[in-house]
Structures are given as structure tokens and as C-alpha cells.
Design a protein around this motif. Sequence first.
Motif, PDB file in Angstrom:
ATOM      1  N   LEU A  84      42.480  45.700  46.738  1.00  0.00           N
ATOM      2  CA  LEU A  84      41.484  45.378  45.709  1.00  0.00           C
ATOM      3  C   LEU A  84      41.768  44.059  44.985  1.00  0.00           C
ATOM      4  O   LEU A  84      40.858  43.346  44.607  1.00  0.00           O
ATOM      5  CB  LEU A  84      41.420  46.531  44.691  1.00  0.00           C
ATOM      6  CG  LEU A  84      40.176  46.623  43.824  1.00  0.00           C
ATOM      7  CD1 LEU A  84      38.911  46.719  44.663  1.00  0.00           C
ATOM      8  CD2 LEU A  84      40.259  47.821  42.897  1.00  0.00           C
ATOM      9  N   GLU A  85      43.041  43.731  44.804  1.00  0.00           N
ATOM     10  CA  GLU A  85      43.350  42.503  44.071  1.00  0.00           C
ATOM     11  C   GLU A  85      43.875  41.391  44.959  1.00  0.00           C
ATOM     12  O   GLU A  85      44.167  40.312  44.477  1.00  0.00           O
ATOM     13  CB  GLU A  85      44.405  42.806  42.985  1.00  0.00           C
ATOM     14  CG  GLU A  85      43.888  43.704  41.901  1.00  0.00           C
ATOM     15  CD  GLU A  85      44.989  44.619  41.402  1.00  0.00           C
ATOM     16  OE1 GLU A  85      45.431  45.462  42.207  1.00  0.00           O
ATOM     17  OE2 GLU A  85      45.390  44.493  40.246  1.00  0.00           O
ATOM     18  N   PRO A  92      41.360  37.715  34.355  1.00  0.00           N
ATOM     19  CA  PRO A  92      42.217  38.742  34.964  1.00  0.00           C
ATOM     20  C   PRO A  92      42.905  38.246  36.238  1.00  0.00           C
ATOM     21  O   PRO A  92      44.068  38.559  36.474  1.00  0.00           O
ATOM     22  CB  PRO A  92      41.235  39.870  35.291  1.00  0.00           C
ATOM     23  CG  PRO A  92      40.113  39.709  34.328  1.00  0.00           C
ATOM     24  CD  PRO A  92      40.007  38.233  34.075  1.00  0.00           C
ATOM     25  N   ARG A  93      42.185  37.441  37.022  1.00  0.00           N
ATOM     26  CA  ARG A  93      42.816  36.982  38.259  1.00  0.00           C
ATOM     27  C   ARG A  93      43.979  36.041  37.983  1.00  0.00           C
ATOM     28  O   ARG A  93      45.039  36.144  38.594  1.00  0.00           O
ATOM     29  CB  ARG A  93      41.794  36.317  39.181  1.00  0.00           C
ATOM     30  CG  ARG A  93      42.439  35.815  40.473  1.00  0.00           C
ATOM     31  CD  ARG A  93      41.488  35.737  41.627  1.00  0.00           C
ATOM     32  NE  ARG A  93      40.941  37.044  41.977  1.00  0.00           N
ATOM     33  CZ  ARG A  93      39.910  37.226  42.776  1.00  0.00           C
ATOM     34  NH1 ARG A  93      39.307  36.189  43.318  1.00  0.00           N
ATOM     35  NH2 ARG A  93      39.477  38.433  43.047  1.00  0.00           N
ATOM     36  N   LEU A  99      41.151  41.539  30.359  1.00  0.00           N
ATOM     37  CA  LEU A  99      39.876  42.233  30.462  1.00  0.00           C
ATOM     38  C   LEU A  99      39.053  42.055  29.186  1.00  0.00           C
ATOM     39  O   LEU A  99      37.847  42.261  29.189  1.00  0.00           O
ATOM     40  CB  LEU A  99      40.094  43.726  30.737  1.00  0.00           C
ATOM     41  CG  LEU A  99      40.637  44.048  32.136  1.00  0.00           C
ATOM     42  CD1 LEU A  99      41.042  45.506  32.247  1.00  0.00           C
ATOM     43  CD2 LEU A  99      39.628  43.701  33.205  1.00  0.00           C
ATOM     44  N   HIS A 104      49.115  46.122  36.869  1.00  0.00           N
ATOM     45  CA  HIS A 104      48.535  46.969  35.835  1.00  0.00           C
ATOM     46  C   HIS A 104      48.111  48.305  36.449  1.00  0.00           C
ATOM     47  O   HIS A 104      47.258  48.349  37.322  1.00  0.00           O
ATOM     48  CB  HIS A 104      47.343  46.217  35.236  1.00  0.00           C
ATOM     49  CG  HIS A 104      46.528  47.024  34.262  1.00  0.00           C
ATOM     50  ND1 HIS A 104      45.269  46.667  33.889  1.00  0.00           N
ATOM     51  CD2 HIS A 104      46.799  48.171  33.590  1.00  0.00           C
ATOM     52  CE1 HIS A 104      44.790  47.555  33.033  1.00  0.00           C
ATOM     53  NE2 HIS A 104      45.692  48.471  32.845  1.00  0.00           N
ATOM     54  N   ILE A 105      48.784  49.363  36.020  1.00  0.00           N
ATOM     55  CA  ILE A 105      48.353  50.706  36.410  1.00  0.00           C
ATOM     56  C   ILE A 105      47.433  51.170  35.292  1.00  0.00           C
ATOM     57  O   ILE A 105      47.889  51.463  34.195  1.00  0.00           O
ATOM     58  CB  ILE A 105      49.559  51.658  36.537  1.00  0.00           C
ATOM     59  CG1 ILE A 105      50.515  51.138  37.601  1.00  0.00           C
ATOM     60  CG2 ILE A 105      49.094  53.076  36.866  1.00  0.00           C
ATOM     61  CD1 ILE A 105      51.891  51.765  37.544  1.00  0.00           C
ATOM     62  N   PRO A 106      46.114  51.185  35.544  1.00  0.00           N
ATOM     63  CA  PRO A 106      45.196  51.352  34.421  1.00  0.00           C
ATOM     64  C   PRO A 106      45.140  52.784  33.902  1.00  0.00           C
ATOM     65  O   PRO A 106      45.447  53.733  34.614  1.00  0.00           O
ATOM     66  CB  PRO A 106      43.841  50.929  34.990  1.00  0.00           C
ATOM     67  CG  PRO A 106      43.973  51.057  36.454  1.00  0.00           C
ATOM     68  CD  PRO A 106      45.421  51.002  36.817  1.00  0.00           C
ATOM     69  N   HIS A 142      39.727  56.074  37.514  1.00  0.00           N
ATOM     70  CA  HIS A 142      38.401  56.081  38.134  1.00  0.00           C
ATOM     71  C   HIS A 142      37.551  54.907  37.678  1.00  0.00           C
ATOM     72  O   HIS A 142      36.720  54.411  38.404  1.00  0.00           O
ATOM     73  CB  HIS A 142      37.672  57.397  37.824  1.00  0.00           C
ATOM     74  CG  HIS A 142      38.293  58.557  38.533  1.00  0.00           C
ATOM     75  ND1 HIS A 142      37.909  59.850  38.310  1.00  0.00           N
ATOM     76  CD2 HIS A 142      39.265  58.603  39.459  1.00  0.00           C
ATOM     77  CE1 HIS A 142      38.631  60.656  39.065  1.00  0.00           C
ATOM     78  NE2 HIS A 142      39.465  59.921  39.768  1.00  0.00           N
ATOM     79  N   LYS A 143      37.797  54.491  36.442  1.00  0.00           N
ATOM     80  CA  LYS A 143      36.986  53.394  35.919  1.00  0.00           C
ATOM     81  C   LYS A 143      37.511  52.053  36.420  1.00  0.00           C
ATOM     82  O   LYS A 143      36.762  51.244  36.934  1.00  0.00           O
ATOM     83  CB  LYS A 143      37.005  53.436  34.395  1.00  0.00           C
ATOM     84  CG  LYS A 143      36.058  52.460  33.734  1.00  0.00           C
ATOM     85  CD  LYS A 143      36.089  52.649  32.212  1.00  0.00           C
ATOM     86  CE  LYS A 143      35.320  51.533  31.531  1.00  0.00           C
ATOM     87  NZ  LYS A 143      35.528  51.552  30.074  1.00  0.00           N
ATOM     88  N   HIS A 144      38.800  51.824  36.255  1.00  0.00           N
ATOM     89  CA  HIS A 144      39.343  50.511  36.589  1.00  0.00           C
ATOM     90  C   HIS A 144      40.162  50.488  37.867  1.00  0.00           C
ATOM     91  O   HIS A 144      40.201  49.497  38.571  1.00  0.00           O
ATOM     92  CB  HIS A 144      40.229  50.000  35.443  1.00  0.00           C
ATOM     93  CG  HIS A 144      39.458  49.555  34.249  1.00  0.00           C
ATOM     94  ND1 HIS A 144      39.594  50.153  33.022  1.00  0.00           N
ATOM     95  CD2 HIS A 144      38.518  48.596  34.103  1.00  0.00           C
ATOM     96  CE1 HIS A 144      38.781  49.554  32.162  1.00  0.00           C
ATOM     97  NE2 HIS A 144      38.118  48.612  32.789  1.00  0.00           N
ATOM     98  N   GLY A 145      40.832  51.579  38.154  1.00  0.00           N
ATOM     99  CA  GLY A 145      41.864  51.527  39.181  1.00  0.00           C
ATOM    100  C   GLY A 145      41.354  51.536  40.609  1.00  0.00           C
ATOM    101  O   GLY A 145      41.974  50.965  41.495  1.00  0.00           O
ATOM    102  N   LEU A 146      40.246  52.196  40.826  1.00  0.00           N
ATOM    103  CA  LEU A 146      39.773  52.378  42.200  1.00  0.00           C
ATOM    104  C   LEU A 146      38.270  52.174  42.263  1.00  0.00           C
ATOM    105  O   LEU A 146      37.557  52.410  41.302  1.00  0.00           O
ATOM    106  CB  LEU A 146      40.075  53.801  42.682  1.00  0.00           C
ATOM    107  CG  LEU A 146      41.526  54.225  42.829  1.00  0.00           C
ATOM    108  CD1 LEU A 146      41.610  55.737  42.953  1.00  0.00           C
ATOM    109  CD2 LEU A 146      42.169  53.550  44.018  1.00  0.00           C
TER     110      LEU A 146
END
Lengths: 511, 360
Positions: free
Chosen positions: A362-363, A330-331, A310, A340-342, A346-350
Motif C-alpha cells: 500500500l505504501e 504523508p508520503r 494526515l 505507522h500502525i494505525p 479498517h479506516k486507515h490500515g487496509l
Amino acid sequence: MGAATPVVELKQITKRFPGIVANDSISLKLHKGEIHALLGENGAGKSTLMNIVFGLYQPDEGSIEVNGKPVIIDSPNKAIELGIGMVHQHFKLVQPFTVTENIVLGMEPKKMGIQLDYKTSVAKIQKLSDQYGLKVNPHAKIQDISVGMQQRVEILKTLYRGADILIFDEPTAVLTPQEINDLMGIMKRLVEEGKSIILITHKLKEIMQISDNVTIIRRGKVIDTVKTSETNPNELAEKMVGRSVSFKVDKKPASPKQNVLEVQNLTMKNKEGVSVLNGLNLNVRAGEILGIAGVDGNGQSELIEAITGLCQVDSGIIMLNGKDITNKSPRFITESGVSHIPEDRHKHGLVLDFSMSENMVLETYYKPPYNKAGFLSKKEIDKQAKRLIEAFDVRTPSIETKARSLSGGNQQKAIIAREIDKNPDLLIAAQPTRGLDVGAIEFVQKQLVAQRDQGKAVLLISFELDEIMNVSDRIAVIYEGQIVGEVLPEETNDQELGLMMAGSKKSGGKA
Amino acid sequence: MMSKLFKIFSVNSLLVPLVAVVMGLIVGAIIMLIGGYDPLLAYGSLFKTVFGNVYDFGETIREITPLIMTGLAVAFAFRAGLFNIGAEGQYIVGMTAATAVGIKLSGLPIVVHALVAIIAGGLAGGIWAGITGYLKAKRGVNEVIISIMLNWTALYFSNYIVRNFLLEKGQQRSEEIKDTASISIGWLSTAFDNARMHWGTIIAILAAVFFFIYMWKSKQGYELRAVGHNGHAAQYAGMSVKKNIVKAMFISGVFAGLGGAFQVLGVFHYQAIFTGSPGIGFDGIAVALIGLNHPFGILLSASLFGILTYGSAGMSFGAEVPPEIIRIVIGSIIFFIAAQGIVRWVLKPFYLKRKKEKVL
């Protein structure tokens, strides 16, 4: 006190949402000068109940009495009129406004009917602040003051509106330990001055420390109401979760194998040009959990961002299974076997406005079977979402529900489900239990250990020393962008770790 | 399928704009009353104009078509988290590109020439918006500011092209496009009493369908929406935020550019030298807003917008009400949609009643 009329009494409150009974015939009494804790897991129905008291929802059944009189609270304004104030978990403040402006907003003292009478406002707020020992500077701008101060502004807001009954919704979730202590003091002062408090929380320590009574809610039902002095954390945890909870993580000794992640001499500057990583070295082996201990802001976030692609590093090497993944996308890194469990779900995870279904891919959305010639197969995506939600017991009304409307614990479970299901070689878990209740914490920590037992490398970053001590097989301490020492959990203690976290290097031991 | 359609226009999401429209009309009526006009007569003649005869009905459809395109343009960007206020400029360069191809290319067969001209218009709009997207992605410049500036650039650039390369001698407009580039539908125009009917309308409806499928069924649409809702999560998930910003702006601009192309190829068959901005792109912002940024909602809101605009001429004729009043109505509708709280407050008594009935 027992014989007096309660300041608030909830009688048989029931609230249904599509697919879920959020509150099932809940009764609760709050007496004057009492701190009443409302304890329950994420999604147990605490917030729903308090939103009913605050007039944001209407109960389907049941009634509310304030000072012995039945009332209908159909809006927050009505609640405020009745002397009920709410200190929200997420502050509702206007950043560029001053403390005073924020507090009087909507109820401004006015000069000649139109102009804001700033002087009178300041005086009023200063007086309130002094009375309750809040030590707030009325002229400071919100954007310039700490989170703890912002919370006090929220408290002042309710006091300014004449609240006698204060509802605190998870007030310590965003605070540092020092700020938590201060808040406890403020709450005590408030009840001394004749206020009554409902404290919504899932932190047992705080309940034991400050509350007079505890009402435990599980899956929308009241399990019990007990005097705090007559209970203990274990009993409370058991009532909350519905089974006995061990605060100790069960695990076999680790049997680490080859290096999965190797980080060498990593350096990185942030946007402001300040060095945040200063020649950081570490390695994580297959079948072990490496815990990174440290005080917030010592380079943990940057380290994760560097590993996951990132952020770009300035120098140094990151190797995954012997393959160079430094400054890759990142990909590319995800596909190389990193999950990665961020830190900030709220910002990165979902994507909060996506459905659960959409979030679960999502990935992986671009891969078959989800992607068929450029079109997404809703059938396959839904199937996957259903599978994960069932396997990880994510409580959601349906897979079409937006991620936003799930409780924090269930959001976290969903992310963990998604990340583990990718079957990674390296699992990075950043603050995986932040804001979760004991039941969910236990679940998350068990999952980490299970991943380790399956031979994955797990990198755990946490500010909670207990978690680091309980879960890790090996502990690396980070300070000012460097690993300043490595210890084994069974050979160290909080004191030693605390010293290292504060920057004193450990001599000897395995470096 | 029906149930899905129903979900899109679920009671709640459809109710707010509907009530906002009614409230907007009421505000307009009040203003007419204050001005001493008869609102019933005015609205009556507005609708009589639009639905009274086939010619005016056809012309109303002509009015609606470009609004659909610019509305889609604004909504598409919005779904990707971008505010494309530059649909106006993209619409203008779309017109000019189509005009240039329509005039300068010759010897192409009838359908092919028109298609090339349409594509040129769409591409021009897309590239024009793409500039905004590129600057936003690469340099982090705010898209609103760039696209506003590009609106003026487009206006004067277009006028320059028309004046220097395409001018009809002695006129303030370009030459006429070749017949082969026209997308007018002769037989339909005849059926509508010579109203200017063209294929662009059909393509506009197809564009709305494309919008829907692309945005909610395709892989790329998923990416665009993810970037729009939460760029950080999109980056975390391995999507390129920058690429998606450029892509979203490009497609958005294609919609607007096509709208401009249709206007030249199907309606005017030439491009005038503008003295001021035509405003269709700006109206697109309102159309997108009223249509709740959903392609099918935009078909409805563009129709409403077109009906009100075209009918306003009849209003002044039939009830001597100045047609500008209709802009007040439109403004009020937008206001009520933006201030949804007011609408919900108006609706509240109905909701409460319904709830009580449910309990009993």
C-alpha cells in the motif's frame, strides 16, 4: 441441570472453506439459564460456528438440535423462529431511526394492515426494556445514543423477536469499562429471566467474571469444555493458544540513544475549531519505547495524525532525526522513515476490498521493483506479500484473498508486517492490540520490543494501562492535548497513572 | 490468459446479470400479454430486425458504439468511488468540440484532421468532467449534483455554439464537417448495405481494453481503486485523494467525450440543435450497471442495450408492439440487477440441488 435436555446442542459440526477447515467436528451443549463462553483466538472458528447456528452458513457435516429436536437452520429467519437471536459485533442499526423503529423493523405492529402502530411498538419495547433492566429510551434516535445503548437496542431486537437463546459476538470489544460492567449485569439478568447465552469472546477476564462453562476452540477444533469455577485465566490462555502464555512482556532494559522524534509546542484545532493539542512536547529516542497513556479523546489521535502528516498543525515543530517534518505530506514523512500502525485498521490500515497482496504494498507500490515504468509487477508484489505473510504467520487462505475476509488479528498482523518491513527509524503503534486475543497481543508486543532492540524509536499509544505498563520503557501521560507528566514504569503504579490521566499534574520527577 | 478471462466472468458474477436479463425479458412479455400483444412474435421480430439483414446489423453496431463509451465513462468513475451522472453532458460537449474542429479546421490531411477532431472531443469531455472533479476535490461539492447541473449547461452551451458559429443556413443543425475529418469506413458501409460504419467502434473496443489495463495493471489504476475503495487508507498510504478524484473524472469524461465525437465524425457528420438531451449518457449509467462496471462486461451490456433499442423499432413494425415496451424491459433488467437478492432467490433451488449432488 446436567440431566436436562440442552436448549441447543451442536453435534459434530464441520464446515470447510476453500483452503481451510473452519470448524472440525465441533460439539457443544447449551443448557437453559446458562452462560456458555466460546473462547478462541481470532480465526479459530468461533464466528463461523455461530453463523452456522444463526443460519448464515450451512454445515458440511453434523447436526443441530434445539430443545432435543433436530433442526435445519437455513436462514436467520429460521433461527429467529427457533428462538435464537444474535447480537452482532458490528451493530446493524439505521442511524436516523428511533430505537423503536429499529427494533420493530421487519416485524412492525400495524394499524389497518399498512400503517405502523408506533404507540403499541413503544409500549411493547418499554415493557421488554423494564423487564430486563435495559433502561432504553424507545424514542431516542440511534445517532444520538452511546455505543453501549446501541448494543442494548441490539439485545432488545433479539428479545422482541422472541429469542430465548442469545448469541453475543465479542460484545465488549466496543465498550468502555463502565459499559462492560453494565453489560455483565444485563447478561446476568437475562439468564435469571430464563434466557440462555452463548458468549463469544477472547477476553479471559470477562469469561472468569460471568460465564458458567467455557468451550475452548483452537484452529477449528474443540480443545476442551470446562466449568469456569474450576479453571483459571492461565489455564484458559494456554488451552486457547496451545502453549503457555506470559502476560508479562519479556524484555531487557532499554539502552536509548539519540533523539529520533522531537515534538515541540504542538498546537492544533480540529474541524470544529476546538483546541485538541495545546503546546504538546515530547521526544522519543532510538532504542526506546515511549508509551503514551491517557483516556481516549485527550489528543492521542490528533497527535498521531499530526506526526504522520494526515492533519496539519497550527503551530509547533515536529522533527525526525533532526529534519523538520512539520506539515509535510504523508508520503514525505513515510519516506523519511516513519512507519505507522494505525489506530483504526479498517479506516486507515487496509483497503478491505483489495487482496492481501495489494494491501502489502500500500505504501510502496510506486517504487521499484513493484512499479515498472508505470505498470505494477504482480509477480514482485505477490513475492513480497508471500514473504511477509509467511514471516509474520498471517493466516489467510491465499494472497488473493480480500483483506475484508481475514480475522481482525490477522489483519493486524498483516499491517504490522508491512510497517515493520519498511525498516523505519520511528514506529508509531496506535492501539496495536485493540480487539486482539492474548496470543496475538503477545506477538504484537514482542514485535514492538524487537524493534526497540534493533535500535528503532517506538511510540506506543494505548488506552490499556496494562499494555502501557508492560511494554513501555518510559511513559508520558497525555491530558487535554498536553503531556502532563513523564514517569518510568518501574517507578509508578496504576493509581498514580490513573490520577495523572485524570489531569492532576505530577510534581517532581522528570518533566 | 484463458483462465484469467474465466475468472473475470466467473460463474457467479456473470450469472446474476444473465438471469436478470432473462427475467427482464419475461417481465416485458407479461406486460405485452396484459396489453394483448404476442410476446413471442414481438421478441422474434426484434431479433429478426437486428440479425435479419446486414444493413440493420450494421446499424445496430452503430447504435452500440456510443453506449460502450458512455458505459465505460460511468464505470471508470465508479471504480474510483465517484458517480459520474454527467456522462450525458460530457458526451454533448464531445460532439460539439468534434463538430467545431471538423468544420472550422481546414487544410489538414485526411487522417490527421480526424484525429485532431477526435482528440478535441475527448478533451472537451474530459475537461467538462474535470470541472466536476475539481469542485468535488477542492470544495467538497457532491459530484452527482454538479454533474447533473453541468448536463443542462452542456446542452444549452452546445446549442449556443452550433446556432451562433456552426449553423447551416436555414437549418436547425450545423454545417457538415469536412470530409477529411470523417471517420466513416466507406468500404465497410458498402459491405453493410450502406449502414453507417465507422472507426469509432474499433476505438471503443480498444478503449475497453485500455480501461482494463489501466485500472488493474498500472500504478495509477491502483491509486484510483484505492481512493475509490477507501479514501482514508489512500491518504494514509501517501496518495493524493484530490488529485485522483480529478484524474478519475477527467478520464471518465474523455470516454464520454470520445463517444460524442464518434457520433458526429462517423455517423451524422453534423450536429443538430438539440431540443432535448440525447440520453446516450444516461443510458451509459444503465450499461455500466448491467456490465457490473467491468469494461468487458460493458462491451456485452452495451451490445444488449443496443440490440434491444435498435430492434424495438422492428418490434412495432412486426408485432405492432409499441417500442417503449423495450424501455420497460431495460428498466426491469436494471431493477433485477440492483435487487440482486431477487435473482439469487430465483437461483437458489438450483444452487441447493448442486450442493446436494456434491455431498452425495
